[in-house]
Write a protein that holds these residues in place. Sequence first.
Motif, PDB file in Angstrom:
ATOM      1  N   GLN A   1      -2.438  28.024 -33.247  1.00 45.09           N
ATOM      2  CA  GLN A   1      -1.933  26.701 -32.844  1.00 45.09           C
ATOM      3  C   GLN A   1      -0.985  27.021 -31.720  1.00 45.09           C
ATOM      4  OE1 GLN A   1      -2.127  23.720 -33.652  1.00 45.09           O
ATOM      5  NE2 GLN A   1      -3.713  23.980 -35.354  1.00 45.09           N
TER       6      GLN A   1
ATOM      7  N   ASP B   1      -5.646  20.600 -31.924  1.00 41.15           N
ATOM      8  CA  ASP B   1      -6.490  21.342 -33.150  1.00 41.15           C
ATOM      9  C   ASP B   1      -7.773  21.699 -32.989  1.00 41.15           C
ATOM     10  OD1 ASP B   1      -4.114  20.807 -34.890  1.00 41.15           O
ATOM     11  OD2 ASP B   1      -4.990  18.908 -35.855  1.00 41.15           O
TER      12      ASP B   1
ATOM     13  N   ARG C   1      -9.427  25.696 -32.982  1.00 43.56           N
ATOM     14  CA  ARG C   1     -10.652  25.695 -33.965  1.00 43.56           C
ATOM     15  C   ARG C   1     -11.724  26.461 -32.907  1.00 43.56           C
ATOM     16  NH1 ARG C   1      -9.348  20.741 -36.348  1.00 43.56           N
ATOM     17  NH2 ARG C   1     -11.270  20.102 -35.062  1.00 43.56           N
TER      18      ARG C   1
ATOM     19  N   LYS D   1     -10.551  31.694 -31.736  1.00 46.79           N
ATOM     20  CA  LYS D   1     -10.831  32.486 -32.840  1.00 46.79           C
ATOM     21  C   LYS D   1     -11.125  33.985 -32.702  1.00 46.79           C
ATOM     22  CE  LYS D   1     -12.561  28.803 -35.913  1.00 46.79           C
ATOM     23  NZ  LYS D   1     -13.932  28.622 -36.922  1.00 46.79           N
TER      24      LYS D   1
END
Length: 703
Positions: free
Chosen positions: A370, A393, A397, A402
Motif C-alpha cells: 500500500q 488497491d 495488488r 508483489k
Amino acid sequence: MSASTHVADSLPDPLSRERSHPSPDHHPSSTALRAERDHLAASRAALRGMREDVEALDISDVTANWVNAAVLEHQIELRIKALADLSGTPLFFGRLDYLQTPGTQETEGPEGERFYIGRRHVHDADGDPMVIDWRAPVSQPFYRASKKDPMDIALRRRFGYTGGDLTAFEDEHLSDPAEAARASKLLQHEIERPRVGPMRDIVATIQPEQDEIVRSGLSGTLCVQGGPGTGKTAVGLHRVAYLLYAHRERLARTGTLVIGPNRSFLHYIEQVLPALGELTVRQATVDDLVAHVEVRGTDDAAAALVKGDARMARVLRRAVYAHVSMPAEPVVVVRGSRRWRVPAYELEDIVRELLDRDIRYGAARDALPQRIAHAVLVQMERSGEAPDDRVQDAVARGSAVKAAVKAVWPQVDPAKLVLRLLSDADFLAVHAEGVLSAEEQKAILWARPARSVKSAKWSPADAVLIDEATDIVERTPSLGHVVLDEAQDLSPMQYRAVGRRCTTGSATVLGDLAQGTTPWATRSWPEALAHLGKPDAVIEELTAGFRVPTDVITYASRLLPHIAPGLTPVASVRENPGFFDLRRITDATEVVRACQELLHHEGSLGLIAADPRIPALTEALTEAGLTHLTPGDETTPETRLTLVPASLAKGLEYDYVVLDEPQAVVDAEPDERTGLRRLYVALTRAVSGLTVTHTAPLPPQLS
C-alpha cells in the motif's frame, strides 16, 4: 471473635419461619436449626424454580437466523448448568444480620437486614433474594468483619453440614463487647475436613488477607507469593470467579485463562470454578499455548537454560528482520499506456520508515504494497490525474508491486526460522553475535540437524522459541485476564509466552520461590514480572498456613535456609498439630505397611517417591493387593491411594502422605538445591498426617 455453636440432637415439631428471635418457650438451638433447615429447603426449591424457568424459555421467535439461535441455545445451556443444585454442596454456608439503629425507619441499604451467603444468587418467585452470591459487596463482611471492625454486622452465623444436610451452626456476636473473641470451631472443622477426589472450593473459609486478594480490581496485575498450604491456588481461582462476577460483560468479550504446570494439576482443580457457577474459563498448560509443532524431544539442562533465557528473544528478532533487504531496483507500474516508476531510493525510504515504526514483521509486510502504491498515486496526481482508493488497491495488488515486496520483505515461517537457527551454526552465529557466547551457541545447536519441520524432534523449549518468533511476525491475541499458577518454575521465555496472552489485560501470578524445581526456576518475583511484561504488578505474600499441619510444616521448614534464604516460613493456623512419623525401614514391604495403616483413616492417601522408585513401589503395592491411582485420576472414592512421582506432586494435596526415601528424591535431580526444593514440595502435600520412610540416611539439611 465470640462464637457459640449449636448442633442438632432432637428437633421439635415444625415451627414458623419468621425472622424474629425464637421465643423462650422453645429450645433455642433446635428452633433456630429447624428454621435454618426450612430456609435451606425453600432456597433449593427456589433454585429449582429458577432452573425450570430457564429450561422453559422458547426462543423460536426471538432470533433472526440459525447462527444467533445456536449462540442463544448455548448460552441457555450454560445458564442451566450454572443453576445446578450440586449434591453434597451447601447452597449457603453463612448468614449476616446487619445492625438496626434503634428508632430509625426502614431505609434503603442493608441496615437491619439479614442475608444468607452462598455460592450463587438465589431468588424466589417474586424476585426477592433468598441467597446472596458470596461475591456481592453486601457479602464482604462475612469474610472481613471482626470484633475490632464489625462493619455494621450484629451477628455472623456459620453453618456446618454433614453429607449435604445442615447439622450445626455457630454464632459470632460481633457488636457485643461483652463476648470474648475466640476461634471458630466450624471454620477449623471445614479447613481440616478430609480431602477425597479433586480440589474443592474454599468459599466458606476465605480469610481476610485472602479476601483482599480475591477482590482486587481487574486493571492491575497481582503476584501472590505463598508457601505450602496458604491457599494461593484456591485464592487465584476464586479471584477469577470474582472478576467474572464484577466484570462479566468485559471478560465475556476478552476471555479468561487459567494456566497450570501440567495436565494432572489442571484435572485436580477443574471442578472448583464449576462449583462456583463459572463454566467458561479455559484451562491450559504453557505447552498447550505454544503447541505450534509436535513435541517429541527433550533438552539437556545446559541447552534448556540457554533456550529459556530472555536473550533468545533478541536472537530471534534479529533472525526474523534479517530477511528484510534494501531495494536495489526501482518498481515500474504499468497503467494503461503510461508507466510509473518508483525509484530505489524512495523504496528504501519506505522500508526504513516501516522498520523504524517497530510494528510486527507481518503487519509491516502487509503495509508495504500500500505504501508503494501510494507513491505511485502521488505521481499520478502530480501529472493531473485523479485516482481514487480503488486505483491504489489495484496498484498494490499488481504483479510489479508483489514482486518487489517478495524480494524486499519476504514471508517468514517461524518454525522454519527456528529450525535453521538450531541446525545452521553459521546462521546462528551471525544473529547471536554479542548476545550468546560460543559455548552457549554450541549448547543449543542440534547434533543431528533436521531436514524439515515435521521430521524435527522439537523440545518444549523449542516450541516456546517458535511461539516467540510467531509473535514477532504476527501479534498474539490478548485475553482479559490470565491466572498463572506454579509460576516459579517458568523460564524467562515461558513468562514472555504467557505475557503476550495478556498484553492488553491483567494477570494473577501464583507461586512459591521455595518450590522452584527447574534449572531456570524464578530467582525473584520482580525479575519474573518484568519478563511477563508486568513490571508494575503488586506483590502480596501469604504466610498463614491452612492446609499443612503444624508438625509437618515445621519439619519441612528446616529446608528453607538452604533453598530460599530470607523467605518467611509458613505459620500453620490449624489447631490440630497433625500426625507426623519418621520411620527407619529395611525394604519396600514396610512402605506398603505404612500405607495400609494410614488407609484405616478417613480421606485420601498419597504415596510420594522419587521417580526412579515408582516401578519398584508399583510392584510392591500390587503384590500386597493394594489398588492405586495415578495423579489426575483421583475421581474414584473407592480407591483412596495414589502413587505419585515426586516430579508430579507439586500443587496436589492428600489427607495423608507416605514419603518414601527423601534422599532418593534429592538425588533424582540434577543438583542438590533443586533436589532439596523437590523434597520440600513432597514433604508439604499432607493435610492431616505425614509418614516418612527411609533406608538411607536422611539429607543432613533435615537434621
